[in-house]
Design an enzyme around this catalytic site. Sequence first.
Site, PDB file in Angstrom:
ATOM      1  N   ASN A 196      42.016  37.887  49.654  1.00 36.73           N
ATOM      2  CA  ASN A 196      42.740  37.495  48.609  1.00 36.73           C
ATOM      3  C   ASN A 196      44.180  36.980  48.211  1.00 36.73           C
ATOM      4  O   ASN A 196      45.159  37.497  49.559  1.00 36.73           O
ATOM      5  CB  ASN A 196      42.759  38.321  47.046  1.00 36.73           C
ATOM      6  N   GLU A 199      46.630  39.340  49.845  1.00 35.59           N
ATOM      7  CA  GLU A 199      46.064  40.910  51.175  1.00 35.59           C
ATOM      8  C   GLU A 199      47.214  39.292  52.158  1.00 35.59           C
ATOM      9  O   GLU A 199      47.502  40.149  53.010  1.00 35.59           O
ATOM     10  CB  GLU A 199      44.677  40.081  51.112  1.00 35.59           C
ATOM     11  N   ASP A 264      34.253  41.544  46.612  1.00 35.77           N
ATOM     12  CA  ASP A 264      32.730  41.799  46.626  1.00 35.77           C
ATOM     13  C   ASP A 264      31.040  40.717  46.342  1.00 35.77           C
ATOM     14  O   ASP A 264      30.422  40.042  47.315  1.00 35.77           O
ATOM     15  CB  ASP A 264      31.539  42.817  45.921  1.00 35.77           C
TER      16      ASP A 264
END
Length: 310
Positions: A196, A199, A264
């Site tokens: 993301n 990150e 996820d």
Amino acid sequence: MSATLNDALHAVRILVVGDVMLDRYWFGAVNRISPEAPVPIVRVEKREERLGGAANVARNAAALGAHVGLLGVVGADEAGDSVEQLLAESGIHSYLKRDTSISTIIKLRVVGHQQQLLRIDFEQSPTDTILRDKLTQFNALLPHYDVIILSDYAKGSLVNVATMITAAKQAGKCVLVDPKGSDFSRYTGASVLTPNKSELRSIVGQWASEAELTEKAQNLRQMLALKALLLTRSEEGMTLYTEQEVMHVSTVAREVYDVSGAGDTVIATLAVMLGAGMSMAEAVSIANRAGGIVVGKLGTATVSKPELFA
């Protein structure tokens, strides 16, 4: 959805490896403030347990019809038993290692009037012996799966991730990684990395323009020898960086209710679609749609085939 696509989804074999957690939810009513401290009192009326972390990735892949196995570590405790039971109910093949030296990772969320008020985390890193056993089993399972998802939540289950990626690539597998931490070099050679914004920023630093972001993302992709880097950008959608193109997909317009587990859902959907033979661009578009649907649900949730292909 066509019968051909449905058959293709059911033929996909995915192995999910990573940090396995149990998500617990305590729902209740909030009617007053505690006289002991300025905090709300929640009178718990309902409790739920859901698969979390890598187990939620597996659950999302299974919800789309894929054959899914999960390799991870839990404690030899009641929470570990709950994870095993939930996996069985979701039709996921469990390869869980039970570590007697630790407790299962638990994220306990207290929810009042549909608002998350508090999260309490219980976590311990697996022992070296269990991790060695896990790596041995990973190598044994590789021939039986087409797509590998490495779900890294930085909880200690993927200390051997570089070795796993090397083995999977040598076996000709498609390897998708949801990364964590300040060192992405251990993910070198993966097929797809799905960071993301925060990150990615921790690795390449800030960017002042879209052009600068593209340059930094492409440099990272090349440095790590990735086939693709998929940047998930929350309300901005997603951007796919490959050698051939930069493709941006706008977010699906809908009310954002809870972003828990959205990453996820995205990586699980991407893996299933790639395993079913779709192009990277097609798979990213569908994964973006799945992410847009799941943020409209409370907590870690899944997206069904009818929702996704309506």
